[in-house]
Design a protein around this motif. Structure first.
Motif, mmCIF file in Angstrom:
data_model
loop_
_atom_site.group_PDB
_atom_site.id
_atom_site.type_symbol
_atom_site.label_atom_id
_atom_site.label_comp_id
_atom_site.label_asym_id
_atom_site.label_seq_id
_atom_site.Cartn_x
_atom_site.Cartn_y
_atom_site.Cartn_z
ATOM 1 N N ALA A 169 -25.008 -7.363 -19.360
ATOM 2 C CA ALA A 169 -25.499 -8.688 -18.973
ATOM 3 C C ALA A 169 -24.349 -9.601 -18.588
ATOM 4 O O ALA A 169 -24.432 -10.345 -17.592
ATOM 5 C CB ALA A 169 -26.310 -9.290 -20.117
ATOM 6 N N GLN A 170 -23.255 -9.570 -19.352
ATOM 7 C CA GLN A 170 -22.126 -10.450 -19.045
ATOM 8 C C GLN A 170 -21.439 -10.050 -17.740
ATOM 9 O O GLN A 170 -21.077 -10.910 -16.939
ATOM 10 C CB GLN A 170 -21.130 -10.422 -20.197
ATOM 11 N N LEU A 171 -21.278 -8.758 -17.518
ATOM 12 C CA LEU A 171 -20.642 -8.317 -16.278
ATOM 13 C C LEU A 171 -21.531 -8.595 -15.063
ATOM 14 O O LEU A 171 -21.041 -8.933 -13.988
ATOM 15 C CB LEU A 171 -20.323 -6.829 -16.365
ATOM 16 N N SER A 172 -22.838 -8.455 -15.231
ATOM 17 C CA SER A 172 -23.761 -8.692 -14.120
ATOM 18 C C SER A 172 -23.741 -10.140 -13.654
ATOM 19 O O SER A 172 -24.149 -10.436 -12.523
ATOM 20 C CB SER A 172 -25.183 -8.300 -14.527
ATOM 21 N N ALA A 173 -23.286 -11.043 -14.511
ATOM 22 C CA ALA A 173 -23.223 -12.459 -14.144
ATOM 23 C C ALA A 173 -22.048 -12.767 -13.225
ATOM 24 O O ALA A 173 -21.990 -13.862 -12.649
ATOM 25 C CB ALA A 173 -23.140 -13.315 -15.410
ATOM 26 N N LEU A 174 -21.112 -11.833 -13.056
ATOM 27 C CA LEU A 174 -19.972 -12.074 -12.175
ATOM 28 C C LEU A 174 -20.403 -11.899 -10.723
ATOM 29 O O LEU A 174 -20.989 -10.871 -10.367
ATOM 30 C CB LEU A 174 -18.836 -11.102 -12.507
ATOM 31 N N PRO A 175 -20.129 -12.859 -9.857
ATOM 32 C CA PRO A 175 -20.593 -12.789 -8.458
ATOM 33 C C PRO A 175 -20.069 -11.554 -7.737
ATOM 34 O O PRO A 175 -18.877 -11.248 -7.789
ATOM 35 C CB PRO A 175 -20.009 -14.063 -7.844
ATOM 36 N N GLY A 176 -20.983 -10.855 -7.088
ATOM 37 C CA GLY A 176 -20.603 -9.715 -6.268
ATOM 38 C C GLY A 176 -20.334 -8.442 -7.024
ATOM 39 O O GLY A 176 -20.091 -7.397 -6.408
ATOM 40 N N LEU A 177 -20.361 -8.474 -8.353
ATOM 41 C CA LEU A 177 -20.095 -7.277 -9.151
ATOM 42 C C LEU A 177 -21.414 -6.559 -9.442
ATOM 43 O O LEU A 177 -22.350 -7.166 -9.950
ATOM 44 C CB LEU A 177 -19.407 -7.659 -10.461
ATOM 45 N N ARG A 208 -26.325 -1.632 -28.650
ATOM 46 C CA ARG A 208 -26.506 -3.081 -28.531
ATOM 47 C C ARG A 208 -25.394 -3.702 -27.692
ATOM 48 O O ARG A 208 -25.640 -4.550 -26.830
ATOM 49 C CB ARG A 208 -26.524 -3.722 -29.922
ATOM 50 N N ASP A 209 -24.157 -3.284 -27.945
ATOM 51 C CA ASP A 209 -23.030 -3.809 -27.176
ATOM 52 C C ASP A 209 -23.164 -3.478 -25.699
ATOM 53 O O ASP A 209 -22.768 -4.277 -24.835
ATOM 54 C CB ASP A 209 -21.716 -3.223 -27.707
ATOM 55 N N ARG A 210 -23.711 -2.302 -25.386
ATOM 56 C CA ARG A 210 -23.872 -1.905 -23.980
ATOM 57 C C ARG A 210 -24.776 -2.889 -23.238
ATOM 58 O O ARG A 210 -24.474 -3.296 -22.107
ATOM 59 C CB ARG A 210 -24.447 -0.492 -23.917
ATOM 60 N N VAL A 265 -14.021 -9.991 -19.368
ATOM 61 C CA VAL A 265 -14.696 -10.826 -18.370
ATOM 62 C C VAL A 265 -13.789 -11.958 -17.923
ATOM 63 O O VAL A 265 -13.704 -12.273 -16.720
ATOM 64 C CB VAL A 265 -16.022 -11.370 -18.947
ATOM 65 N N SER A 266 -13.077 -12.573 -18.847
ATOM 66 C CA SER A 266 -12.152 -13.651 -18.492
ATOM 67 C C SER A 266 -11.067 -13.144 -17.547
ATOM 68 O O SER A 266 -10.732 -13.799 -16.546
ATOM 69 C CB SER A 266 -11.527 -14.242 -19.759
ATOM 70 N N GLY A 267 -10.526 -11.954 -17.847
ATOM 71 C CA GLY A 267 -9.500 -11.392 -16.977
ATOM 72 C C GLY A 267 -10.035 -11.060 -15.598
ATOM 73 O O GLY A 267 -9.378 -11.330 -14.579
ATOM 74 N N LEU A 268 -11.228 -10.476 -15.530
ATOM 75 C CA LEU A 268 -11.819 -10.148 -14.237
ATOM 76 C C LEU A 268 -12.084 -11.404 -13.412
ATOM 77 O O LEU A 268 -11.894 -11.400 -12.187
ATOM 78 C CB LEU A 268 -13.123 -9.369 -14.440
ATOM 79 N N GLU A 269 -12.532 -12.460 -14.064
ATOM 80 C CA GLU A 269 -12.764 -13.711 -13.331
ATOM 81 C C GLU A 269 -11.486 -14.196 -12.662
ATOM 82 O O GLU A 269 -11.492 -14.611 -11.496
ATOM 83 C CB GLU A 269 -13.305 -14.781 -14.284
#
Length: 450
Positions: free
Chosen positions: A292-300, A285-287, A363-367
């Motif tokens: 989904a959350q990572l896919s929302a980052l532009p260009g990733l 489930r976490d995967r 995700v916050s750190g990657l942003e």
């Protein structure tokens, strides 16, 4: 964290530094290290109660010898409903890979890349020819078994490896396709199916090929326990094969190659099957949520995965070692940069699946690292770290100019040509309710021996 922490990655050519090394360098107390998106453990197992039980037995565990490997293997086989004569337990999958190479790989080994580094490094270290089949980024790093089979025959390779799911991309092959591939490779010396991360897959109800392996004269299935149970430090795994192959490996293993921690964990599992099953369900489930959350980052770009990790390509302009170092020093998040994996480059990260609270921090750190104040496009990372990363060009050149030549030829070519591109290429480092393989009808030993 001090700058010396990120320098540890420079001296670790084929892997990431251990958590112990990071803790020593940073001076942090035990348990106060970074959030770990690097080591592919199961974050939900063992349960806190199981850890408390192990802690209560710590004195006896570290004081006394373990039982023999045969005793521990017999208990594991009782849980897995596997015949003990078809199983060999090792001190981690790396020990088993080493013995597979020494005993069963005669002259050449084919392996898709990128993949787990020991499948390329181990046979090269013993002078074998390693035929690397490049997985294509344009195809999402999916392995085409038909083309792989053609490659094996064209090269005349005698031993073949398939990792399912593959590390680092998490690519998955369906059981029926793998069985057909095993049959097509019946004239090879050896076919290894590495199922180290298969417990995390949910694409099929029964994805393992262990039953089919025991009925074939040249197939070995490798499976992990440390990854599934979240206990890398204990070092235990096992292989399944027909009695002749399994017996050859088992005969070479020391009588006490498994430690007391491994023994206690194996004997605890019978009472904790439901908790283990729930942990796998939660990781799956976490995967989905993490992807989904990572896919929302532009260009990733996030690649489909059936493992407990996700393979991602960074946006244009971002450099993996700089992203890794800044995530560690600025956000205390440890990620796996894949520039030192043959067939990959520093534009790729492997991120372990973790609970949602940790993913939000990732995700916050990657942003902040990738986009700064804006999210329009990735900004180039700092120059630090770029000098010790392997780029795609160097890796491809190594693979295509020396593919099939073995470690000696690679070393000689790099030394003789004085080519800086080759010098930058990565150097090899010197039933209880548990969702495990189902019961297998045990044929008489004589009938199963090839």
């Amino acid at each position: 964290m001090s700058g010396n922490v990120t320098s540890l990655f420079r001296s670790t050519a084929a892997h990431s530094p251990s958590m112990a090394a990071l803790a020593r360098e940073s001076g942090e107390a035990a348990g106060a290290g970074p959030v770990d998106f690097c080591i592919p453990c199961n974050p939900y197992f063992p349960t806190p109660a199981m850890f408390d039980e192990l802690a209560g037995r710590l004195r006896d565990i570290v004081t006394y010898y373990p039982s023999s490997a045969d005793t521990i293997t017999a208990e594991l086989c009782s849980l897995l409903q596997l015949p003990p004569q078809c199983v060999a337990m090792g001190n981690g999958s790396t020990e088993l890979i080493t013995w597979i190479d020494h005993l069963l790989v005669r002259e050449s080994l084919a392996v898709p890349v990128p993949t787990f580094g020991r499948w390329t490094d181990q046979p090269m270290e013993t002078g074998k020819r390693v035929d690397m089949f490049p997985l294509q980024e344009a195809g999402g790093f999916a392995l085409d078994l038909a083309r792989y089979g053609e490659f094996v025959r064209a090269r005349g390779t005698r031993a073949v490896v398939v990792c399912n799911p593959n590390n680092p991309d998490g690519g998955y092959l369906h059981k029926q396709a793998l069985v057909q591939f095993m049959d097509a490779m019946a004239d090879r010396d050896l076919v290894v199916i590495d199922e180290s991360f298969l417990e995390f897959a949910d694409a099929e109800a029964e994805p393992s090929v262990v039953q089919e392996a025991m009925l074939r004269p040249n197939v070995v299935v490798l499976r992990s326990l440390g990854k599934n149970f979240g206990l890398h430090g204990i070092r235990f795994g096992y292989l399944v094969a027909n009695p002749a192959l399994a017996g050859r490996v088992r005969a070479m293993l020391p009588k006490w190659n498994l430690n007391s921690f491994a023994e206690h964990v194996v004997f605890m599992l019978r009472d904790h099957g439901p908790e283990y099953a729930r942990s796998l369900h939660q990781v799956r489930r976490d995967r989905l949520e993490m992807a989904a959350q990572l896919s929302a980052l532009p260009g990733l770009t996030v690649y489909p995965s059936q493992g407990n990790f996700l393979f991602v390509r960074l946006p244009v302009g971002a450099e993996g070692t700089a992203v890794r170092d800044r995530m560690l020093t600025e956000h205390r998040v440890l990620v796996r940069e894949c520039g030192n994996k043959i067939g990959s480059s520093s534009r790729f990260l492997r991120l372990v699946v973790r609970p949602q609270a940790d993913v939000r921090r990732l995700v916050s750190g990657l942003e902040q690292v990738l986009y700064g104040a804006g999210r329009g496009a990735a900004v180039p990372g700092p120059a630090t770290g770029t000098g010790y990363s392997s780029g795609t060009a160097a890796v491809d050149r190594l693979m295509y100019e020396t593919n099939g030549s073995g470690m000696r030829a690679i070393t000689a070519q790099a030394a003789g040509a004085g080519d800086p591109g080759l010098a930058a290429a990565p150097a090899p480092a010197t039933g209880t309710g548990m969702p495990l393989p189902p019961a297998v009808p045990v044929a008489p030993a004589a009938a199963a021996v090839p």
